[in-house]
Scaffold this active site. Structure first.
Site, PDB file in Angstrom:
ATOM      1  N   SER A  41      -7.848  -9.219   3.633  1.00  0.00           N
ATOM      2  CA  SER A  41      -8.961  -9.449   2.711  1.00  0.00           C
ATOM      3  C   SER A  41      -9.073  -8.271   1.738  1.00  0.00           C
ATOM      4  O   SER A  41      -9.090  -7.118   2.167  1.00  0.00           O
ATOM      5  CB  SER A  41     -10.256  -9.603   3.519  1.00  0.00           C
ATOM      6  OG  SER A  41     -11.365  -9.803   2.677  1.00  0.00           O
TER       7      SER A  41
ATOM      8  N   ASN B 236       0.838  -1.185   0.000  1.00  0.00           N
ATOM      9  CA  ASN B 236       0.000   0.000   0.000  1.00  0.00           C
ATOM     10  C   ASN B 236       0.881   1.245   0.000  1.00  0.00           C
ATOM     11  O   ASN B 236       1.771   1.380   0.826  1.00  0.00           O
ATOM     12  CB  ASN B 236      -0.911  -0.034   1.238  1.00  0.00           C
ATOM     13  CG  ASN B 236      -1.959   1.039   1.206  1.00  0.00           C
ATOM     14  OD1 ASN B 236      -1.652   2.215   1.115  1.00  0.00           O
ATOM     15  ND2 ASN B 236      -3.211   0.631   1.293  1.00  0.00           N
TER      16      ASN B 236
ATOM     17  N   GLU C 154      -2.622  -4.684  -3.539  1.00  0.00           N
ATOM     18  CA  GLU C 154      -2.981  -5.573  -4.652  1.00  0.00           C
ATOM     19  C   GLU C 154      -2.872  -4.843  -5.990  1.00  0.00           C
ATOM     20  O   GLU C 154      -2.421  -5.421  -6.985  1.00  0.00           O
ATOM     21  CB  GLU C 154      -4.403  -6.111  -4.468  1.00  0.00           C
ATOM     22  CG  GLU C 154      -4.593  -6.931  -3.206  1.00  0.00           C
ATOM     23  CD  GLU C 154      -4.983  -6.116  -1.977  1.00  0.00           C
ATOM     24  OE1 GLU C 154      -5.461  -6.726  -1.009  1.00  0.00           O
ATOM     25  OE2 GLU C 154      -4.821  -4.875  -1.973  1.00  0.00           O
TER      26      GLU C 154
ATOM     27  N   ASP D 272      -8.370   5.007   4.159  1.00  0.00           N
ATOM     28  CA  ASP D 272      -8.003   3.962   3.210  1.00  0.00           C
ATOM     29  C   ASP D 272      -9.200   3.131   2.781  1.00  0.00           C
ATOM     30  O   ASP D 272      -9.296   2.727   1.629  1.00  0.00           O
ATOM     31  CB  ASP D 272      -6.925   3.051   3.814  1.00  0.00           C
ATOM     32  CG  ASP D 272      -6.263   2.203   2.748  1.00  0.00           C
ATOM     33  OD1 ASP D 272      -5.626   2.778   1.855  1.00  0.00           O
ATOM     34  OD2 ASP D 272      -6.387   0.974   2.821  1.00  0.00           O
TER      35      ASP D 272
ATOM     36  N   HIS E 187      -3.476   0.591  -3.511  1.00  0.00           N
ATOM     37  CA  HIS E 187      -3.538  -0.465  -2.502  1.00  0.00           C
ATOM     38  C   HIS E 187      -2.480  -1.498  -2.892  1.00  0.00           C
ATOM     39  O   HIS E 187      -1.989  -1.513  -4.028  1.00  0.00           O
ATOM     40  CB  HIS E 187      -4.913  -1.108  -2.492  1.00  0.00           C
ATOM     41  CG  HIS E 187      -5.954  -0.278  -1.811  1.00  0.00           C
ATOM     42  ND1 HIS E 187      -7.176  -0.780  -1.451  1.00  0.00           N
ATOM     43  CD2 HIS E 187      -5.965   1.016  -1.413  1.00  0.00           C
ATOM     44  CE1 HIS E 187      -7.889   0.157  -0.873  1.00  0.00           C
ATOM     45  NE2 HIS E 187      -7.178   1.261  -0.842  1.00  0.00           N
TER      46      HIS E 187
ATOM     47  N   CYS F 296      -9.943  -3.658  -5.160  1.00  0.00           N
ATOM     48  CA  CYS F 296      -8.984  -4.719  -5.472  1.00  0.00           C
ATOM     49  C   CYS F 296      -9.708  -5.993  -5.902  1.00  0.00           C
ATOM     50  O   CYS F 296      -9.248  -6.693  -6.809  1.00  0.00           O
ATOM     51  CB  CYS F 296      -8.078  -4.961  -4.280  1.00  0.00           C
ATOM     52  SG  CYS F 296      -7.082  -3.493  -3.870  1.00  0.00           S
TER      53      CYS F 296
ATOM     54  N   CYS G 187     -10.270  -5.283  -0.653  1.00  0.00           N
ATOM     55  CA  CYS G 187     -11.395  -4.351  -0.655  1.00  0.00           C
ATOM     56  C   CYS G 187     -12.174  -4.479  -1.971  1.00  0.00           C
ATOM     57  O   CYS G 187     -11.803  -5.256  -2.857  1.00  0.00           O
ATOM     58  CB  CYS G 187     -10.883  -2.921  -0.488  1.00  0.00           C
ATOM     59  SG  CYS G 187     -10.049  -2.290  -1.975  1.00  0.00           S
TER      60      CYS G 187
END
Length: 168
Positions: free
Chosen positions: A93, A55, A68, A158, A66, A98, A95
């Site tokens: 996990s 991130n 990912e 975020d 982010h 992503c 978002c």
């Protein structure tokens, strides 16, 4: 309805998942060390890491970086079929943003470090044939719990949370 969440894997598969998650955790730690939000990710194709990211929303004042997303960006341009041979490892996990990228590129497997501090739209992923493995790692949970405790305003920013303090 048959569950698409994988709960048990062979010993060698578990070892491989922990090996790659360790790399994602290194990315999360790098973000934290540089004043960012501690989420890290690696993209693995055929047993090799082809992309990594963490991130960088705070560090680069980005609205989309982010872990990912940066990981996918760093993997570089690939043919659509190449993503079907990939696994995305992420410390948290994913978002909605992503998860959308995961579905768009048809990445078939996501291995996450934890989903207690934040649970993204996991049902959406499973509804789009993405298999999920939650390693439920205390190390990921503790890193995030500490961050949220020390920087709640950054975490809320975020994930797009809006507090209504001061509004009448």
């Amino acid at each position: 309805m048959e569950s698409k969440v994988i709960k048990k894997s062979s010993q060698s598969t578990q070892s491989r998942h922990h090996k790659f998650m360790s790399e994602a955790q290194k990315e999360a730690q790098e973000s934290l060390n540089n004043g960012g939000i501690p989420v890290g990710a690696v993209l693995v194709k055929n047993g090799e890491i082809i992309g990594r990211g963490h991130n960088k929303r705070i560090q680069l004042e980005s609205v989309i970086l982010h872990a990912e997303m940066e990981c996918l960006e760093n993997a570089g341009r690939m043919k659509a079929d190449d993503y079907k041979n990939c696994t995305l490892y992420t410390t948290l996990s994913p978002c909605a943003m992503c998860s959308g990228a995961i579905v768009l590129y048809k990445i078939p497997l996501v291995v996450m470090g934890e989903n207690e501090n934040f649970k993204g739209p996991e049902k959406y992923l499973m509804d789009h044939d993405v298999k999920l493995i939650n390693l439920n790692l205390d190390s990921c949970k503790k890193m995030f719990e500490n961050f949220i405790c020390n920087h709640p305003e950054l975490w809320e920013e975020d994930i797009g949370y809006t507090s209504h303090k001061g509004e009448g």
